[in-house]
Design an enzyme around this catalytic site. Structure first.
Site, PDB file in Angstrom:
ATOM      1  N   ASP A  51       2.822  -2.008  -4.742  1.00 51.92           N
ATOM      2  CA  ASP A  51       2.596  -2.297  -3.329  1.00 51.92           C
ATOM      3  C   ASP A  51       1.368  -3.206  -3.179  1.00 51.92           C
ATOM      4  OD1 ASP A  51       3.363  -1.351  -0.424  1.00 51.92           O
ATOM      5  OD2 ASP A  51       1.208  -1.006  -0.554  1.00 51.92           O
TER       6      ASP A  51
ATOM      7  N   TYR B 140      -5.176  -5.063   5.435  1.00 58.90           N
ATOM      8  CA  TYR B 140      -4.158  -5.723   6.247  1.00 58.90           C
ATOM      9  C   TYR B 140      -4.775  -6.809   7.121  1.00 58.90           C
ATOM     10  CZ  TYR B 140      -0.449  -2.612   4.827  1.00 58.90           C
ATOM     11  OH  TYR B 140       0.500  -1.950   4.071  1.00 58.90           O
TER      12      TYR B 140
ATOM     13  N   HIS C 167      10.348   3.726  -2.075  1.00 57.53           N
ATOM     14  CA  HIS C 167       9.250   2.790  -2.310  1.00 57.53           C
ATOM     15  C   HIS C 167       8.203   3.307  -3.297  1.00 57.53           C
ATOM     16  CE1 HIS C 167       6.371  -0.352  -1.481  1.00 57.53           C
ATOM     17  NE2 HIS C 167       5.501   0.480  -0.930  1.00 57.53           N
TER      18      HIS C 167
END
Length: 283
Positions: A93, A203, A260
């Site tokens: 990720d 982010y 995931h």
């Protein structure tokens, strides 16, 4: 787990094993705890280093520097502090984004690179991942908003994480892989003072990351062998085009029966793929 000062930061690090050095980089919103099942499966042949990334877990939570070029520089300082000048990198990720920035800036140091349910923002069709109207996930935009996510998630870390892990898209397939106690570990880490800011900071750096990644990919392709591991119930190989745009030698693998969170849902299969890839002769 130990804490190691490297440059301006202190890293909480799990180390294990002996042999070729391998840096394991966790994803968002987790910590190095995500590698707890993989580490014992690889420790017999590799010297493993699994840090909490800056802003996560028990590592430093800096005021800035969450763009992946800076995070990569800081992680590189940790590897040098531990005596590793050449090493393989495995990133899940968000960890894959850091892994790319590390390999692209210091290709002579990174021997091999593994993306696990990860890709390179700014390349290929990755921009769609942040657009819910084009099948992307809402959390990119939410996490990038200044201040508001901290106000809404603070005190509700467990609720937020449970929703993320159990969402219909890009969530867990093996729901027991992250049980109540594991959820508590991640929730406690996110509840640490400053941790929400640090987590969302990764982010909020995405616009800079996109610009940096495009410059890095336009300058030179990665020369080392690269493995892309996707999960059929997760991102899959939808980010593969971002990696093939940036690297010369790419091998894709799709794992069935997992969401995931491959390091926790399919640790034995993932460890086997990593071991096989790292043990191959260079081609």
């Amino acid at each position: 787990m130990i804490r190691v000062r490297a440059g301006e930061l202190v890293f909480a690090v799990t180390t294990a094993g002996a042999g070729e050095p391998v840096l394991l980089l966790h994803g968002w919103p987790q910590t190095a705890y995500a590698w707890r099942h993989v580490v014992p499966l690889l420790a017999d042949g590799f010297a493993l280093v699994a840090p909490d990334l800056p802003g996560f877990g028990d590592s430093s939570i800096p005021a800035d520097g969450y763009d992946k070029r800076t995070v990569a520089r800081r992680v590189r300082a940790l590897m040098h502090e531990l005596g590793h000048d050449r090493y393989a990198v495995v990133g899940h990720d968000l960890g894959g984004q850091v892994g790319y920035a590390l390999a692209a800036q210091w290709p002579d140091e990174v021997t091999r690179l593994v993306f696990v349910e990860a890709g390179i923002p700014g390349l290929g069709r990755s921009i769609d991942a942040a657009n819910p109207l084009r099948g992307g996930s809402w959390h990119f935009g939410f996490n990038m908003v200044p201040d508001l996510p901290e106000a809404l998630v603070s005190g509700r870390e467990r609720t937020y994480l449970r929703f993320l892990f159990l969402r219909d898209e890009i969530g867990l397939v093996e729901t027991a892989a992250i049980g109540p106690a594991d959820l508590g570990v991640y929730a406690d880490a996110l509840a640490r003072p400053g941790a929400l800011r640090g987590s969302f900071g990764h982010y909020r750096a995405l616009p800079q990351d996109i610009a940096d990644n495009r410059r890095l990919a336009a300058t030179a392709q990665l020369p080392m062998p690269v493995l892309v591991v996707g999960a059929a119930g997760g991102v899959g190989l939808s980010w593969l085009d971002t990696v093939t745009e940036a690297a010369q030698h790419v091998t894709p693998v799709l794992v069935d029966g997992s969401g995931h969170y491959l390091p926790e849902e399919r640790p034995a299969e993932l460890a086997g793929l990593i071991r096989e890839f790292l043990s191959k002769e260079n081609t």
